[in-house]
Enzyme design. Structure first.
Site, PDB file in Angstrom:
ATOM      1  N   GLY A   9     -34.859  -4.234  96.054  1.00  0.00           N
ATOM      2  CA  GLY A   9     -35.456  -3.139  95.293  1.00  0.00           C
ATOM      3  C   GLY A   9     -36.657  -3.573  94.479  1.00  0.00           C
ATOM      4  N   PRO A  13     -46.386  -7.269  94.847  1.00  0.00           N
ATOM      5  CA  PRO A  13     -47.765  -6.911  95.195  1.00  0.00           C
ATOM      6  C   PRO A  13     -48.065  -7.303  96.643  1.00  0.00           C
ATOM      7  CG  PRO A  13     -47.701  -7.966  93.044  1.00  0.00           C
ATOM      8  CD  PRO A  13     -46.325  -8.116  93.651  1.00  0.00           C
ATOM      9  N   ALA A  14     -48.600  -6.361  97.412  1.00  0.00           N
ATOM     10  CA  ALA A  14     -48.778  -6.569  98.858  1.00  0.00           C
ATOM     11  C   ALA A  14     -50.026  -7.361  99.196  1.00  0.00           C
ATOM     12  CB  ALA A  14     -48.815  -5.216  99.569  1.00  0.00           C
ATOM     13  N   GLY A  16     -52.485 -10.794  97.837  1.00  0.00           N
ATOM     14  CA  GLY A  16     -52.556 -11.913  96.903  1.00  0.00           C
ATOM     15  C   GLY A  16     -53.575 -12.941  97.346  1.00  0.00           C
ATOM     16  N   LEU A  17     -53.682 -14.001  96.553  1.00  0.00           N
ATOM     17  CA  LEU A  17     -54.615 -15.086  96.837  1.00  0.00           C
ATOM     18  C   LEU A  17     -53.863 -16.253  97.460  1.00  0.00           C
ATOM     19  CD1 LEU A  17     -57.603 -16.170  96.330  1.00  0.00           C
ATOM     20  CD2 LEU A  17     -56.589 -17.392  94.383  1.00  0.00           C
ATOM     21  N   GLY A  18     -54.325 -16.724  98.622  1.00  0.00           N
ATOM     22  CA  GLY A  18     -53.776 -17.930  99.224  1.00  0.00           C
ATOM     23  C   GLY A  18     -54.452 -19.155  98.634  1.00  0.00           C
ATOM     24  N   ASP A  43     -50.195 -17.197  95.923  1.00  0.00           N
ATOM     25  CA  ASP A  43     -49.318 -17.920  96.839  1.00  0.00           C
ATOM     26  C   ASP A  43     -49.631 -19.418  96.768  1.00  0.00           C
ATOM     27  OD1 ASP A  43     -47.401 -17.865  99.224  1.00  0.00           O
ATOM     28  OD2 ASP A  43     -49.096 -19.025  99.991  1.00  0.00           O
ATOM     29  N   TYR A  48     -49.407 -28.290  99.230  1.00  0.00           N
ATOM     30  CA  TYR A  48     -50.860 -28.099  99.165  1.00  0.00           C
ATOM     31  C   TYR A  48     -51.513 -29.118  98.217  1.00  0.00           C
ATOM     32  CZ  TYR A  48     -49.747 -23.504 101.246  1.00  0.00           C
ATOM     33  OH  TYR A  48     -49.275 -22.496 102.044  1.00  0.00           O
ATOM     34  N   LYS A  77     -43.302 -22.852  97.632  1.00  0.00           N
ATOM     35  CA  LYS A  77     -42.496 -23.207  98.813  1.00  0.00           C
ATOM     36  C   LYS A  77     -41.908 -24.615  98.713  1.00  0.00           C
ATOM     37  CE  LYS A  77     -45.919 -20.505 101.270  1.00  0.00           C
ATOM     38  NZ  LYS A  77     -47.180 -20.891 100.605  1.00  0.00           N
ATOM     39  N   HIS A 110     -40.434 -23.768 103.384  1.00  0.00           N
ATOM     40  CA  HIS A 110     -41.783 -23.760 103.981  1.00  0.00           C
ATOM     41  C   HIS A 110     -41.766 -23.797 105.508  1.00  0.00           C
ATOM     42  CE1 HIS A 110     -46.147 -24.932 102.791  1.00  0.00           C
ATOM     43  NE2 HIS A 110     -46.142 -24.197 103.876  1.00  0.00           N
TER      44      HIS A 110
END
Ligand code: A2P
Length: 318
Positions: A9, A13-14, A16-18, A43, A48, A77, A110
């Site tokens: 539920g 937000p659909a 975002g920033l990678g 994200d 990274y 991740k 990941h």
């Protein structure tokens, strides 16, 4: 900002920033710019190698009143070298320390690939652990544990095939998200079908065609998605840009998109894609581009001596 409703539920937000391939010295400024412009989803991932700089940007943005922590959705991740149940908590604690946050909104496994704790990146055959040695179910138990401790609010997976997603649907507290490569060259209809059947939402990584991917993932002859004639034609018709069209396609399909950029102008441009509307005819033209092309092909997990193969990784999904 469009949102996706998760199985619990919650509203994510659909767009975002990678931050994959965002260079040290640039990623913090990119996060700051994005938050100032109105991005509300960032994200990240431990592997990274830039979470400490992202964390500094978060801390400063929250202190400066750019946005409140609770108004930003932060995803990270679990790397493959911490798949044992006992390793998940310490790995997430390191990420939280780097990101300077008390909790994540979303924590993802990941890859469905396990490595020895001291073997990342893997240098030889002995560095891999098979899924018989560390079953994905064990890793998932660790993920449920960190959620129960309040270290993250939602848990999910990344790079999981439809077959692996189905197997996880039977676990307690199944994944709410699968983050996978997805764009008009890789529609992933079989995975999308399994995800919808089991109430899992998909997040599209490399939605612009992963132009910044490392040299090891570049194959000669791979088409450049942002230069595709159909994408460019639709962009021209709508007075939009190719990147905006690709972002709008992902959102129109009900998936989340996390394009990477460290360029302030392109970070702003991409946000414009989140409010671009595509009609059914444009969607159909983009859908027709599908060719099962993975830029992040996964062959890097299938080196000599590895128990993983491209086939067992993707289980035949295209
Ligand atoms: P840059 O960071 O210099 O903007 P993906 O999200 O599919 O992995 O794509 C990321 C790549 O696309 C990066 O090389 C990024 O470069 C580039 N990129 C991001 N936004 C745009 C845009 N609006 N137009 C063109 N290229 C873009």
């Amino acid at each position: 900002m469009k949102h996706l409703e998760l199985a619990s539920g919650a509203r994510m937000p659909a767009f975002g920033l990678g931050t994959w391939n965002s260079a040290p010295g640039e990623v913090g400024a990119a996060v700051r710019t994005a938050l100032e412009l109105g991005y509300r989803h960032i994200d990240c991932a431990a592997v990274y190698g830039n979470e400490a700089e992202v964390g500094d940007a978060f801390a400063r943005a929250f202190a400066d009143g750019v946005v409140a922590r609770e108004d930003v959705w932060i995803t990270s991740k679990l790397w493959c070298n911490a798949h044992r149940e006992s390793e998940v908590g310490p790995a997430l604690e390191r990420t939280l320390a780097d990101l300077r946050c008390e909790y994540l909104d979303l924590y993802l496994v990941h890859w469905p690939v396990a490595l020895r704790a001291d073997a990342s990146p893997p240098a030889g055959p002995g560095d891999y652990l098979s899924l018989e040695e560390v079953p994905l179910e064990e890793t998932w138990t660790g993920m449920r544990g960190v959620k129960a401790r309040g270290l993250c609010r939602h848990i999910g997976v990344s790079n999981y095939s439809s077959k692996k997603l189905r197997s996880h649907a039977a676990f307690d507290d199944p994944p709410e998200i699968d983050q996978v490569e997805m764009h008009p060259y890789l529609r992933q209809d079989r995975l999308a079908g399994a995800a919808s059947e089991h109430g899992v939402r998909l997040m599209a990584y490399s939605p612009l065609g992963s132009g910044a991917r490392p040299a090891t993932l570049q194959r000669s002859g791979d088409p450049v998605l942002l230069e595709d004639p159909t994408v460019r034609a639709i962009a021209a018709e709508l007075s939009a840009t190719p990147a905006q069209v690709l972002i709008a396609w992902a959102l129109e399909r009900g998936t989340c998109a996390i394009p990477k950029s460290t360029n302030p102008g392109r970070i702003a441009e991409n946000l414009g894609g989140a409010s671009l509307e595509l009609d059914a005819a444009s969607m159909a033209r983009l859908d027709a581009l599908d060719r099962g092309l993975r830029y992040v092909h996964g062959a890097f997990w299938a080196k000599e001596g590895s128990p993983y193969t491209v086939e067992t990784l993707w289980d035949g999904d295209v």
